[in-house]
Design a protein around this motif. Structure first.
Motif, PDB file in Angstrom:
ATOM      1  N   SER A  96       0.800  -1.232   0.000  1.00 24.09           N
ATOM      2  CA  SER A  96       0.000   0.000   0.000  1.00 24.09           C
ATOM      3  C   SER A  96       0.830   1.279   0.000  1.00 24.09           C
ATOM      4  O   SER A  96       0.273   2.371  -0.075  1.00 24.09           O
ATOM      5  CB  SER A  96      -0.932   0.019   1.218  1.00 24.09           C
ATOM      6  OG  SER A  96      -1.810  -1.083   1.204  1.00 24.09           O
ATOM      7  N   VAL A  97       2.167   1.152   0.102  1.00 24.36           N
ATOM      8  CA  VAL A  97       3.021   2.337   0.173  1.00 24.36           C
ATOM      9  C   VAL A  97       4.159   2.206  -0.830  1.00 24.36           C
ATOM     10  O   VAL A  97       4.889   1.217  -0.813  1.00 24.36           O
ATOM     11  CB  VAL A  97       3.612   2.530   1.588  1.00 24.36           C
ATOM     12  CG1 VAL A  97       4.467   3.792   1.627  1.00 24.36           C
ATOM     13  CG2 VAL A  97       2.519   2.606   2.629  1.00 24.36           C
ATOM     14  N   GLN A  98       4.328   3.213  -1.697  1.00 23.42           N
ATOM     15  CA  GLN A  98       5.410   3.187  -2.674  1.00 23.42           C
ATOM     16  C   GLN A  98       6.741   3.605  -2.073  1.00 23.42           C
ATOM     17  O   GLN A  98       7.772   3.013  -2.357  1.00 23.42           O
ATOM     18  CB  GLN A  98       5.078   4.110  -3.857  1.00 23.42           C
ATOM     19  CG  GLN A  98       3.938   3.612  -4.717  1.00 23.42           C
ATOM     20  CD  GLN A  98       3.689   4.510  -5.910  1.00 23.42           C
ATOM     21  OE1 GLN A  98       2.580   4.744  -6.299  1.00 23.42           O
ATOM     22  NE2 GLN A  98       4.751   5.053  -6.501  1.00 23.42           N
ATOM     23  N   GLY A  99       6.724   4.665  -1.274  1.00 19.50           N
ATOM     24  CA  GLY A  99       7.958   5.109  -0.637  1.00 19.50           C
ATOM     25  C   GLY A  99       8.494   6.423  -1.158  1.00 19.50           C
ATOM     26  O   GLY A  99       9.203   7.134  -0.458  1.00 19.50           O
ATOM     27  N   ASN A 100       8.183   6.795  -2.407  1.00 19.18           N
ATOM     28  CA  ASN A 100       8.727   8.024  -2.979  1.00 19.18           C
ATOM     29  C   ASN A 100       7.677   9.116  -3.097  1.00 19.18           C
ATOM     30  O   ASN A 100       7.680   9.914  -4.042  1.00 19.18           O
ATOM     31  CB  ASN A 100       9.332   7.736  -4.353  1.00 19.18           C
ATOM     32  CG  ASN A 100       8.285   7.252  -5.355  1.00 19.18           C
ATOM     33  OD1 ASN A 100       7.222   6.790  -4.961  1.00 19.18           O
ATOM     34  ND2 ASN A 100       8.592   7.359  -6.638  1.00 19.18           N
ATOM     35  N   GLY A 101       6.764   9.182  -2.143  1.00 19.21           N
ATOM     36  CA  GLY A 101       5.660  10.142  -2.201  1.00 19.21           C
ATOM     37  C   GLY A 101       6.101  11.587  -2.271  1.00 19.21           C
ATOM     38  O   GLY A 101       5.490  12.394  -2.982  1.00 19.21           O
ATOM     39  N   ALA A 102       7.171  11.942  -1.545  1.00 16.67           N
ATOM     40  CA  ALA A 102       7.636  13.330  -1.552  1.00 16.67           C
ATOM     41  C   ALA A 102       8.082  13.754  -2.953  1.00 16.67           C
ATOM     42  O   ALA A 102       7.810  14.874  -3.397  1.00 16.67           O
ATOM     43  CB  ALA A 102       8.782  13.506  -0.561  1.00 16.67           C
ATOM     44  N   LYS A 103       8.753  12.864  -3.664  1.00 14.88           N
ATOM     45  CA  LYS A 103       9.168  13.167  -5.035  1.00 14.88           C
ATOM     46  C   LYS A 103       7.959  13.317  -5.949  1.00 14.88           C
ATOM     47  O   LYS A 103       7.920  14.215  -6.804  1.00 14.88           O
ATOM     48  CB  LYS A 103      10.094  12.079  -5.569  1.00 14.88           C
ATOM     49  CG  LYS A 103      10.644  12.367  -6.963  1.00 14.88           C
ATOM     50  CD  LYS A 103      11.587  11.284  -7.423  1.00 14.88           C
ATOM     51  CE  LYS A 103      12.227  11.653  -8.769  1.00 14.88           C
ATOM     52  NZ  LYS A 103      11.254  11.916  -9.829  1.00 14.88           N
ATOM     53  N   LEU A 104       6.963  12.443  -5.782  1.00  6.94           N
ATOM     54  CA  LEU A 104       5.749  12.546  -6.587  1.00  6.94           C
ATOM     55  C   LEU A 104       5.067  13.898  -6.368  1.00  6.94           C
ATOM     56  O   LEU A 104       4.585  14.526  -7.316  1.00  6.94           O
ATOM     57  CB  LEU A 104       4.776  11.419  -6.231  1.00  6.94           C
ATOM     58  CG  LEU A 104       5.175   9.990  -6.628  1.00  6.94           C
ATOM     59  CD1 LEU A 104       4.117   9.002  -6.151  1.00  6.94           C
ATOM     60  CD2 LEU A 104       5.378   9.875  -8.128  1.00  6.94           C
ATOM     61  N   ILE A 105       5.030  14.343  -5.118  1.00  7.38           N
ATOM     62  CA  ILE A 105       4.406  15.634  -4.802  1.00  7.38           C
ATOM     63  C   ILE A 105       5.143  16.762  -5.515  1.00  7.38           C
ATOM     64  O   ILE A 105       4.531  17.601  -6.193  1.00  7.38           O
ATOM     65  CB  ILE A 105       4.420  15.881  -3.277  1.00  7.38           C
ATOM     66  CG1 ILE A 105       3.510  14.888  -2.558  1.00  7.38           C
ATOM     67  CG2 ILE A 105       3.988  17.323  -2.966  1.00  7.38           C
ATOM     68  CD1 ILE A 105       3.748  14.813  -1.062  1.00  7.38           C
TER      69      ILE A 105
ATOM     70  N   VAL B 157       3.546  19.130  -8.530  1.00  8.92           N
ATOM     71  CA  VAL B 157       3.404  20.576  -8.337  1.00  8.92           C
ATOM     72  C   VAL B 157       4.166  21.328  -9.421  1.00  8.92           C
ATOM     73  O   VAL B 157       3.665  22.288 -10.014  1.00  8.92           O
ATOM     74  CB  VAL B 157       3.894  20.994  -6.929  1.00  8.92           C
ATOM     75  CG1 VAL B 157       3.958  22.511  -6.800  1.00  8.92           C
ATOM     76  CG2 VAL B 157       2.957  20.420  -5.869  1.00  8.92           C
ATOM     77  N   MET B 158       5.403  20.892  -9.710  1.00  5.42           N
ATOM     78  CA  MET B 158       6.203  21.587 -10.710  1.00  5.42           C
ATOM     79  C   MET B 158       5.603  21.460 -12.104  1.00  5.42           C
ATOM     80  O   MET B 158       5.654  22.398 -12.900  1.00  5.42           O
ATOM     81  CB  MET B 158       7.642  21.067 -10.694  1.00  5.42           C
ATOM     82  CG  MET B 158       8.396  21.406  -9.419  1.00  5.42           C
ATOM     83  SD  MET B 158       8.456  23.180  -9.097  1.00  5.42           S
ATOM     84  CE  MET B 158       9.603  23.703 -10.373  1.00  5.42           C
ATOM     85  N   ARG B 159       5.051  20.315 -12.421  1.00  6.32           N
ATOM     86  CA  ARG B 159       4.380  20.153 -13.719  1.00  6.32           C
ATOM     87  C   ARG B 159       3.228  21.155 -13.872  1.00  6.32           C
ATOM     88  O   ARG B 159       3.027  21.759 -14.912  1.00  6.32           O
ATOM     89  CB  ARG B 159       3.828  18.725 -13.866  1.00  6.32           C
ATOM     90  CG  ARG B 159       4.855  17.674 -14.197  1.00  6.32           C
ATOM     91  CD  ARG B 159       4.198  16.372 -14.618  1.00  6.32           C
ATOM     92  NE  ARG B 159       5.165  15.291 -14.708  1.00  6.32           N
ATOM     93  CZ  ARG B 159       5.400  14.401 -13.765  1.00  6.32           C
ATOM     94  NH1 ARG B 159       4.685  14.435 -12.645  1.00  6.32           N
ATOM     95  NH2 ARG B 159       6.309  13.468 -13.912  1.00  6.32           N
ATOM     96  N   LYS B 160       2.494  21.296 -12.775  1.00  8.48           N
ATOM     97  CA  LYS B 160       1.296  22.137 -12.815  1.00  8.48           C
ATOM     98  C   LYS B 160       1.638  23.626 -12.922  1.00  8.48           C
ATOM     99  O   LYS B 160       1.007  24.375 -13.670  1.00  8.48           O
ATOM    100  CB  LYS B 160       0.465  21.887 -11.560  1.00  8.48           C
ATOM    101  CG  LYS B 160      -0.917  22.511 -11.576  1.00  8.48           C
ATOM    102  CD  LYS B 160      -1.856  21.750 -12.487  1.00  8.48           C
ATOM    103  CE  LYS B 160      -3.266  22.293 -12.397  1.00  8.48           C
ATOM    104  NZ  LYS B 160      -4.181  21.559 -13.289  1.00  8.48           N
ATOM    105  N   ILE B 161       2.658  24.051 -12.178  1.00  9.28           N
ATOM    106  CA  ILE B 161       2.923  25.483 -12.101  1.00  9.28           C
ATOM    107  C   ILE B 161       3.916  25.985 -13.142  1.00  9.28           C
ATOM    108  O   ILE B 161       3.991  27.173 -13.416  1.00  9.28           O
ATOM    109  CB  ILE B 161       3.385  25.913 -10.689  1.00  9.28           C
ATOM    110  CG1 ILE B 161       4.770  25.346 -10.368  1.00  9.28           C
ATOM    111  CG2 ILE B 161       2.365  25.510  -9.652  1.00  9.28           C
ATOM    112  CD1 ILE B 161       5.293  25.810  -9.016  1.00  9.28           C
ATOM    113  N   SER B 162       4.681  25.064 -13.747  1.00  6.71           N
ATOM    114  CA  SER B 162       5.688  25.549 -14.685  1.00  6.71           C
ATOM    115  C   SER B 162       5.923  24.657 -15.887  1.00  6.71           C
ATOM    116  O   SER B 162       6.663  25.039 -16.795  1.00  6.71           O
ATOM    117  CB  SER B 162       7.021  25.746 -13.957  1.00  6.71           C
ATOM    118  OG  SER B 162       7.507  24.495 -13.503  1.00  6.71           O
TER     119      SER B 162
END
Length: 341
Positions: A320-329, A333-338
């Motif tokens: 149930s946990v991938q481990g790289n959630g911070a990178k996904l976030i 965010v960067m895709r969306k804003i820039s």
């Protein structure tokens, strides 16, 4: 986007009274933004016990939650604002949103109905779809579900956890400060009933009952004060069962796959605990002040002597946990804003 414009301000809380969970998860997220060239500044409602946790970042401490909005210019000039606070008022959230920067709101209290732009971040287990959000806004990007859990880097790439034939080692951890003073009660139960089992207690230096815990300990009890993330990960791997509380710790235990008995200490841990119970990773024995707490603990601890049951729980956690959630976030965010990563 100019490097000079890559700035983030973090509004969060933590310290001796409220623990360090909010800060550590923000640090995990900020480490990923830092890799993308962001300069980061924390404003923390709490005390200076947070210093070691934030030793790689600029920070200031306030003793008034309303001061989050005091430095309006700093917030306005930040490309990204990360809000992780259950004490901040709705009014202040709306004020920050009105400054038209890119706000990431970690939403422990499910205040979806007041956020009308930016990002909602909620990694609560089983909260996957936008359709689960009440009053969803088309101007909000919803990052929901356990894949976004921002684990500390020490938990990113977990080696395979081994479920042993018998329970020989138990880990106890109830947050850095153990705000409800539950450690002595649970440790006392184990000392009285499971003398031969190794018991490892992990507590923070801000815990006020360290001496009492030491008095209760037996020859098979070890106490770790102020464990680093690396030490915490090692201790989890080395345990057959964990007895724990809280949000972040449960996700770390799930990532490794340690069968867990959970105790609810505070309101904002309810959804995480029930969510993990629903997928089969942990045994929820109820609230800290439940009169049947030790009876419930006794029953579940006995059942966890069964190797098959522990294997089933371990698999439910790791899947149930991938481990790289911070990178996904950070990437989302960067895709969306820039449009860049």
């Amino acid at each position: 986007m100019s490097i000079l414009k890559k700035t983030m301000i973090v509004l969060t809380e933590g310290g001796k009274k409220s623990g360090f969970g909010h800060i550590t998860r923000c640090v995990s997220i900020c480490n990923e933004f830092n890799k993308k060239g962001f300069k980061i500044n924390f404003i923390v409602y709490g005390d200076h016990s947070i210093k070691n946790t934030l030793n790689n970042f600029k920070f200031s401490v306030t003793n008034c939650i309303g001061d989050f909005y005091k430095d309006e210019l700093a917030i306005k000039n930040s490309l990204v604002v990360l809000i992780d606070s259950i004490k901040i008022s709705k009014v202040d959230i709306l004020k920050i949103l009105s400054l038209n920067n890119n706000v990431i709101h970690i939403d422990d209290e499910k205040q979806y109905n007041i956020v009308n732009n930016g990002f909602i971040l909620d990694w609560t287990i089983n909260r996957f779809k936008k359709s689960t959000v009440s009053h969803a806004s088309k101007n909000v990007t919803y990052l929901t579900g356990s894949k976004y859990i921002p684990l500390r880097k020490e938990f990113y790439n977990s080696p395979k956890y081994v479920v042993n034939n018998t329970v020989k080692k138990v880990l106890l951890t109830f947050g850095g400060s153990d705000v409800r003073n539950i450690t002595p009660k649970i440790l006392g139960f184990l000392v009285d009933n499971y003398t031969n089992i190794e018991k490892k207690v992990i507590i923070g230096s801000s815990c006020k009952n360290i001496e009492n815990i030491k008095k209760i300990s037996d020859k098979n009890t070890s106490i770790v004060i102020g464990a680093s993330a690396e030490s915490m990960a090692r201790s989890m791997y080395d345990s057959d069962v964990a007895i724990a509380s809280g949000g972040q710790t449960l996700y770390e235990l799930a990532k490794i796959g340690v069968p867990t008995i959970a105790i609810i200490l505070v309101d904002n841990a309810v959804d995480d605990t029930i969510g993990w119970e629903s997928v089969g990773f942990l045994k929820n024995i109820g609230w800290v002040d439940d009169k049947n707490l030790l009876k419930n603990l006794s029953n579940e601890f006995f059942l966890l002597q069964d190797e098959k049951e522990r294997k089933k729980m371990s698999k439910a956690g790791t899947s149930s946990v991938q481990g790289n959630g911070a990178k996904l976030i950070a990437d989302e965010v960067m895709r969306k804003i820039s449009g860049i990563v």
